[in-house]
Write an enzyme that holds these catalytic residues in place. Structure first.
Site, PDB file in Angstrom:
ATOM      1  N   SER A  31      -6.234  33.057  -6.054  1.00  0.00           N
ATOM      2  CA  SER A  31      -5.719  33.286  -7.407  1.00  0.00           C
ATOM      3  C   SER A  31      -4.531  32.383  -7.709  1.00  0.00           C
ATOM      4  O   SER A  31      -4.419  31.831  -8.813  1.00  0.00           O
ATOM      5  CB  SER A  31      -5.306  34.753  -7.569  1.00  0.00           C
ATOM      6  OG  SER A  31      -6.404  35.607  -7.395  1.00  0.00           O
ATOM      7  N   SER A 180      -9.273  40.810 -17.104  1.00  0.00           N
ATOM      8  CA  SER A 180      -7.931  40.328 -17.441  1.00  0.00           C
ATOM      9  C   SER A 180      -7.895  38.804 -17.485  1.00  0.00           C
ATOM     10  O   SER A 180      -6.963  38.220 -18.053  1.00  0.00           O
ATOM     11  CB  SER A 180      -6.914  40.831 -16.413  1.00  0.00           C
ATOM     12  OG  SER A 180      -7.132  40.227 -15.147  1.00  0.00           O
ATOM     13  N   GLU A 327     -10.113  44.466  -6.988  1.00  0.00           N
ATOM     14  CA  GLU A 327     -10.731  43.629  -5.962  1.00  0.00           C
ATOM     15  C   GLU A 327     -10.593  44.232  -4.562  1.00  0.00           C
ATOM     16  O   GLU A 327     -11.301  43.834  -3.640  1.00  0.00           O
ATOM     17  CB  GLU A 327     -10.126  42.232  -5.976  1.00  0.00           C
ATOM     18  CG  GLU A 327      -8.659  42.178  -5.582  1.00  0.00           C
ATOM     19  CD  GLU A 327      -8.014  40.847  -5.954  1.00  0.00           C
ATOM     20  OE1 GLU A 327      -7.337  40.280  -5.096  1.00  0.00           O
ATOM     21  OE2 GLU A 327      -8.200  40.381  -7.090  1.00  0.00           O
ATOM     22  N   HIS A 354     -18.384  42.181 -11.823  1.00  0.00           N
ATOM     23  CA  HIS A 354     -17.822  41.176 -10.913  1.00  0.00           C
ATOM     24  C   HIS A 354     -18.936  40.334 -10.297  1.00  0.00           C
ATOM     25  O   HIS A 354     -20.021  40.212 -10.856  1.00  0.00           O
ATOM     26  CB  HIS A 354     -16.957  41.866  -9.858  1.00  0.00           C
ATOM     27  CG  HIS A 354     -15.551  42.104 -10.324  1.00  0.00           C
ATOM     28  ND1 HIS A 354     -14.451  42.012  -9.498  1.00  0.00           N
ATOM     29  CD2 HIS A 354     -15.065  42.421 -11.545  1.00  0.00           C
ATOM     30  CE1 HIS A 354     -13.354  42.269 -10.189  1.00  0.00           C
ATOM     31  NE2 HIS A 354     -13.697  42.523 -11.435  1.00  0.00           N
TER      32      HIS A 354
END
Length: 442
Positions: A31, A180, A327, A354
């Site tokens: 990320s 998001s 997650e 997902h």
């Protein structure tokens, strides 16, 4: 990066023969790496990423930015330090180009706004599953902000962004309740829009808020002005002022979510696992593991060296809202299936969208090993049962593979189908797993 085809189709998950005692160097955060790549590509000067994650998702991001004209040089060791680095050299974004997003949410959502700033057409395509993942929030918002996008009305991949070299920007309303990343995508490129951007979320609850906070923190670190609900702004509204972004010298944090299976090993088998360089302050959702896994029976200490996590082998059930850290759900579900009491995992209905439908996949795979998992409207209810061996399918989802490996520590005969899918964010997972178990592994 293609999956490592050297791994067998069915990987015998190692069974723990005793308590673990290991130090595991977890690779960098996906990320953080992918956000840092985007911000460096949009900066007004070159930047450095040190200890970046090299995985399928991050190499797809780097490859996509290169296709649009960004220079990314790779090397090891500099006068400023040692270790692997990427030097990112911004240049005029341009097409024509084709971007392969694989099945990476960050690539498919973060880069269309970047492509709108390019001069020329940028086509986006990816794995078959990527066609099923929601992208309408980004597409519709970019059209409102002045972009021209051809998607044949699908609201999903494949699509072409016809970049005009600039984008007006301004206010836009989106429903980001399914991801998001819709918000982060617009904020990351917002400083380069002529009028900046004001993103107003109009839907129901917003999942994975730590990831939006990560985006905001990283924007501010490169000189962007961001107003958020937490800084006194309106609820569900984020504003980014137009302006130049600075090139930075950034060291990427370890991926705390990818530390999950290793910490879980200490819970399941007992013993201690140390993860070096665990940050004392972070926006990564994986930091919640310290709290969640402690409640499930472990204990942890954050030292200058890193995180020391200890388990006794006794696992307790948990009732927990995971809406901000969805997650982590597969790994928590795997541990909960081995607990001494039931668990309820809440707030994660968005996981159905997902890499795979994670709620359906976890229910099916744990139950086929003898478990008792029931889907709820927004999560899972898990009643521990004595499990047996069998094939644990991954659905090309890296977190399903690591969840299966966790169960395999306590249950002999678990075989993971396509463990190579872990290369998406955690390269060399089988070797790291075997190294953690040492001679105690099967």
């Amino acid at each position: 990066m293609a999956p490592n085809n050297d791994q067998p189709a069915l990987w015998p998950a190692p069974h723990a023969r005793g308590a673990v005692d290991a130090t595991v160097h977890v690779p960098g955060s996906k990320s953080v790496t992918n956000r840092a790549l985007v911000l460096a590509a949009l900066a007004s000067e070159p930047g450095w990423l040190r200890r970046p994650l090299r995985s399928r998702d991050t190499l797809l991001m780097a490859g996509a930015l290169r296709a649009m004209g960004v220079g990314i040089e790779e090397g090891v060791g500099t006068e400023k330090g040692s270790g692997e680095f990427w030097r990112v050299i911004p240049s005029g974004l341009h097409g024509p180009a084709t971007v392969d997003v694989g099945n990476a949410g960050t690539v498919m959502r973060f880069l269309p706004p970047v492509a709108a700033l390019a001069d020329g057409p940028i086509r986006f395509d990816g794995d078959p599953r990527s066609y099923e993942r929601p992208l309408n929030g980004v597409i519709d918002a970019l059209r409102v902000l002045g972009a021209r996008i051809d998607d044949d009305g699908r609201g999903a991949l494949p699509l072409t962004v016809h970049g005009g070299g600039a984008l007006d920007g301004g206010p836009v309303e989106i429903d980001a309740s399914s991801s998001s990343q819709f918000v982060s995508a617009l904020l990351l490129s917002g400083p380069r829009f002529n009028m900046g951007v004001e993103v107003r979320h109009t839907g129901s609850s917003l999942p994975s808020m730590p990831h939006i906070r990560m985006t905001v923190d990283m924007l501010r670190a490169v000189g962007a002005q961001v107003d958020t609900p937490e800084s006194g702004g309106e609820p569900n509204v984020w504003r980014v002022t137009p302006g130049a972004l600075l090139g930075r010298d950034l060291t990427i944090e370890p991926d705390l979510s990818n530390a999950q299976p290793f910490l879980a090993a200490a819970l399941v088998a007992g013993g201690k696992v140390v993860v070096p360089d665990w940050p004392s302050r972070t926006t990564q959702p994986g930091d919640r593991l310290r709290e969640i896994f402690t409640e499930m029976g472990g204990s942890c200490e954050l030292t200058e060296y890193g995180l020391e996590f200890t388990g006794s082998g006794a696992i307790h059930g948990i009732d927990v809202d995971l809406s901000e850290v969805g997650e982590l759900t597969p790994g928590i579900a795997a541990v909960a299936a081995l607990a001494d009491s039931p668990s309820t995992l809440r707030g994660v209905s968005h996981l159905r969208l997902h890499e795979t439908d994670r709620l359906a996949a976890l229910t099916k795979e744990i139950n086929e090993l003898g478990g008792d998992v029931t889907e709820t409207a927004d999560g899972l209810h898990i009643r521990p049962r004595r499990l047996h061996g069998g094939i644990f399918h991954t659905y090309e989802d890296h977190r399903m593979a690591t969840a299966g490996a966790i169960i395999g520590l306590a249950v002999e005969g678990v075989q993971i189908e396509n463990v190579a899918t872990t290369a998406k964010t955690l390269p060399d997972f089988p070797d790291l797993w075997a190294g953690m178990l040492g001679s105690d592994g099967a």
